[in-house]
Design an enzyme around this catalytic site. Structure first.
Site, PDB file in Angstrom:
ATOM      1  N   ARG A 158       0.822  -1.218   0.000  1.00 41.40           N
ATOM      2  CA  ARG A 158       0.000   0.000   0.000  1.00 41.40           C
ATOM      3  C   ARG A 158       0.853   1.265   0.000  1.00 41.40           C
ATOM      4  O   ARG A 158       0.570   2.214  -0.740  1.00 41.40           O
ATOM      5  CB  ARG A 158      -0.916  -0.001   1.229  1.00 41.40           C
ATOM      6  CG  ARG A 158      -2.049  -0.987   1.118  1.00 41.40           C
ATOM      7  CD  ARG A 158      -2.714  -1.172   2.465  1.00 41.40           C
ATOM      8  NE  ARG A 158      -1.898  -2.048   3.297  1.00 41.40           N
ATOM      9  CZ  ARG A 158      -2.341  -3.128   3.905  1.00 41.40           C
ATOM     10  NH1 ARG A 158      -3.591  -3.463   3.808  1.00 41.40           N
ATOM     11  NH2 ARG A 158      -1.538  -3.883   4.627  1.00 41.40           N
ATOM     12  N   ARG A 180       7.839  -9.031  -4.350  1.00 44.93           N
ATOM     13  CA  ARG A 180       7.761 -10.498  -4.359  1.00 44.93           C
ATOM     14  C   ARG A 180       6.796 -10.970  -5.437  1.00 44.93           C
ATOM     15  O   ARG A 180       7.062 -11.897  -6.167  1.00 44.93           O
ATOM     16  CB  ARG A 180       7.264 -10.993  -3.001  1.00 44.93           C
ATOM     17  CG  ARG A 180       8.354 -11.530  -2.117  1.00 44.93           C
ATOM     18  CD  ARG A 180       7.781 -11.960  -0.827  1.00 44.93           C
ATOM     19  NE  ARG A 180       6.691 -11.051  -0.447  1.00 44.93           N
ATOM     20  CZ  ARG A 180       5.941 -11.201   0.637  1.00 44.93           C
ATOM     21  NH1 ARG A 180       6.142 -12.203   1.437  1.00 44.93           N
ATOM     22  NH2 ARG A 180       4.983 -10.337   0.942  1.00 44.93           N
ATOM     23  N   ILE A 239      12.272   4.013   4.166  1.00 40.73           N
ATOM     24  CA  ILE A 239      11.227   4.267   5.168  1.00 40.73           C
ATOM     25  C   ILE A 239      10.624   2.935   5.615  1.00 40.73           C
ATOM     26  O   ILE A 239       9.530   2.898   6.170  1.00 40.73           O
ATOM     27  CB  ILE A 239      10.110   5.195   4.628  1.00 40.73           C
ATOM     28  CG1 ILE A 239       9.527   4.665   3.308  1.00 40.73           C
ATOM     29  CG2 ILE A 239      10.596   6.609   4.494  1.00 40.73           C
ATOM     30  CD1 ILE A 239       8.232   5.337   2.902  1.00 40.73           C
ATOM     31  N   ALA A 240      11.353   1.838   5.339  1.00 39.38           N
ATOM     32  CA  ALA A 240      10.806   0.507   5.621  1.00 39.38           C
ATOM     33  C   ALA A 240      11.214   0.058   7.029  1.00 39.38           C
ATOM     34  O   ALA A 240      10.479   0.268   7.990  1.00 39.38           O
ATOM     35  CB  ALA A 240      11.264  -0.474   4.562  1.00 39.38           C
ATOM     36  N   ARG A 241      12.359  -0.543   7.149  1.00 35.75           N
ATOM     37  CA  ARG A 241      12.867  -0.998   8.436  1.00 35.75           C
ATOM     38  C   ARG A 241      14.381  -0.981   8.398  1.00 35.75           C
ATOM     39  O   ARG A 241      14.983  -1.225   7.349  1.00 35.75           O
ATOM     40  CB  ARG A 241      12.437  -2.441   8.721  1.00 35.75           C
ATOM     41  CG  ARG A 241      11.049  -2.597   9.320  1.00 35.75           C
ATOM     42  CD  ARG A 241      10.990  -2.081  10.764  1.00 35.75           C
ATOM     43  NE  ARG A 241       9.673  -2.219  11.344  1.00 35.75           N
ATOM     44  CZ  ARG A 241       8.695  -1.320  11.266  1.00 35.75           C
ATOM     45  NH1 ARG A 241       8.876  -0.191  10.610  1.00 35.75           N
ATOM     46  NH2 ARG A 241       7.527  -1.519  11.847  1.00 35.75           N
ATOM     47  N   GLU A 270      18.141   0.660  15.793  1.00 36.26           N
ATOM     48  CA  GLU A 270      17.652   1.958  16.287  1.00 36.26           C
ATOM     49  C   GLU A 270      17.075   1.819  17.700  1.00 36.26           C
ATOM     50  O   GLU A 270      16.624   0.732  18.064  1.00 36.26           O
ATOM     51  CB  GLU A 270      16.600   2.526  15.318  1.00 36.26           C
ATOM     52  CG  GLU A 270      15.332   1.702  15.215  1.00 36.26           C
ATOM     53  CD  GLU A 270      14.365   2.248  14.159  1.00 36.26           C
ATOM     54  OE1 GLU A 270      14.772   2.475  12.999  1.00 36.26           O
ATOM     55  OE2 GLU A 270      13.190   2.437  14.522  1.00 36.26           O
ATOM     56  N   HIS A 288      12.648   7.777  12.768  1.00 34.75           N
ATOM     57  CA  HIS A 288      11.501   6.866  12.585  1.00 34.75           C
ATOM     58  C   HIS A 288      10.175   7.613  12.792  1.00 34.75           C
ATOM     59  O   HIS A 288       9.381   7.255  13.680  1.00 34.75           O
ATOM     60  CB  HIS A 288      11.617   5.666  13.538  1.00 34.75           C
ATOM     61  CG  HIS A 288      10.843   4.467  13.065  1.00 34.75           C
ATOM     62  ND1 HIS A 288      11.227   3.180  13.279  1.00 34.75           N
ATOM     63  CD2 HIS A 288       9.663   4.374  12.383  1.00 34.75           C
ATOM     64  CE1 HIS A 288      10.340   2.344  12.756  1.00 34.75           C
ATOM     65  NE2 HIS A 288       9.373   3.057  12.201  1.00 34.75           N
TER      66      HIS A 288
HETATM   67  C1  GLV Z   1       6.143   2.126  11.566  1.00 28.72           C
HETATM   68  O1  GLV Z   1       7.278   1.925  11.301  1.00 28.72           O
HETATM   69  C2  GLV Z   1       5.101   1.174  11.351  1.00 28.72           C
HETATM   70  O2  GLV Z   1       5.404   0.008  11.039  1.00 28.72           O
HETATM   71  O3  GLV Z   1       3.939   1.540  11.506  1.00 28.72           O
END
Ligand code: GLV
Length: 335
Positions: A158, A180, A239-241, A270, A288
């Site tokens: 999304r 994927r 902006i993922a992990r 982090e 984050h």
């Molecule tokens: C933030 O990183 C989330 O997964 O909502």
């Protein structure tokens, strides 16, 4: 009077959401937002049937074994890599996350990081604040264009689709993605996105945004080898992990100008940040906060609360990430 279920709210949250929870549950609350160790979390969970977590509390087999009354863990985050989902499913514990409510806000932030990194906004602001700006110059902080360039997206859920729509429709970018599984043709057309291999994505993107969930399989999915395939003018945005990018390799690539710039909202380990990243100028670092608007964080907290309420009142969570749905009220078998 029937006793209300006992839950734990493991981090500080909005007072109005806490109040809603108190109407349904006996709530223990980490109001001082203390940083609990895993052992302390287990201690606080004794006798609790539900917990509201924020993504920084690990829910694993050890915790589940030590908390046999626990039935549901409601994460106030869309990502749930703090869950050992297999262990939770095996233990009959439901996990929930907060999809949808943060999609557009997070996509906005991904784009903000992309623009800030590609147009060198933070680096130039530091220069100005330091009193070093004494004249206009033709190449002063000249960066890379965003409009009309090629936007690469790795992970096309999304949020990835939100980034694609912004790029394609707002900035007239050519959008390529790798995921994927390939999107259905209607969604691809809406996002004006073309599916490519990961290698093509790395080679062709002018700006590459990472929006894939963290799994052990994609640990360091972007390391020295991948960075070497990117254009020297490219921007990388995560902006993922944390853990998806090898932060040490990225710092080296930025220092050597093997890529032009990066924007990072997440970091391996982090809130610690790799020290090398702190010393390179061509990276924008944020703590984050991609989903952090007041409206969205409130919607996330409410959805986490709604999951707990729905589970104990109707026997079904709203946004579960796993299948077990034991009858509400029935104690979970000790594992
Ligand atoms: C933030 O990183 C989330 O997964 O909502």
């Amino acid at each position: 009077m029937q006793q209300r279920p006992a839950i734990l709210v493991a981090r500080a949250i909005f007072p109005e959401v806490l109040e809603r929870l108190r109407q349904h549950f006996e709530v223990s609350y980490n109001g001082h937002d203390e940083d609990w160790s895993p052992d302390e979390l287990i201690r606080r969970l004794q006798g609790k049937v539900g917990v509201l977590t924020t993504g920084s509390q690990r829910i694993d087999a050890t915790l589940l074994r030590a908390c046999p009354q626990l039935r549901i863990v409601a994460n106030m985050a869309v990502g749930f890599n703090n869950f050992d989902v297999a262990a939770m499913t095996a233990a009959g514990v439901v996990g929930t996350n907060t999809p949808d409510v943060l999609t557009e806000t997070t996509a906005d932030f991904g784009f903000a990081l992309l623009l800030a990194a590609a147009r060198r906004m933070v680096e130039s602001e530091h220069f100005l604040r330091a009193g070093r700006w004494d004249r206009w110059a033709y190449d002063l902080f000249a960066g890379q264009d965003v409009h009309g360039s090629t936007l690469g997206i790795l992970g096309m859920g999304r949020i990835g689709q939100g980034i694609a729509r912004r790029g394609a429709h707002g900035f007239r970018m050519r959008v390529i993605y790798h995921n994927r599984s390939r999107l259905d043709p209607t969604t691809e057309a809406e996002c004006r996105a073309t599916y490519v291999s990961k290698e093509e994505l790395l080679r062709q993107a002018d700006h590459l945004v990472l929006v894939l969930p963290y799994t052990p399989q994609n640990h360091h999915a972007i390391g020295a080898a991948e960075l070497a395939m990117m254009k020297p003018t490219a921007t990388l945005v995560n902006i993922a992990r944390g853990g998806i990018v090898d932060d040490a390799a990225l710092a080296q690539a930025l220092r050597d100008r093997r890529i032009a710039a990066a924007g990072l909202d997440v970091f391996e380990g982090e809130p610690k940040v790799h020290p090398d990243l702190l010393t390179v100028p061509n990276v924008v670092l944020t703590p984050h906060i991609a989903s952090a608007t007041l409206a969205t964080r409130l919607a996330m907290a409410n959805l986490a609360a709604d999951n707990l309420i729905a589970f104990f009142t109707r026997g079904e969570a709203l946004t579960p990430v796993n299948a077990p749905q034991p009858q509400a009220g029935a104690p979970r078998a000790a594992t």
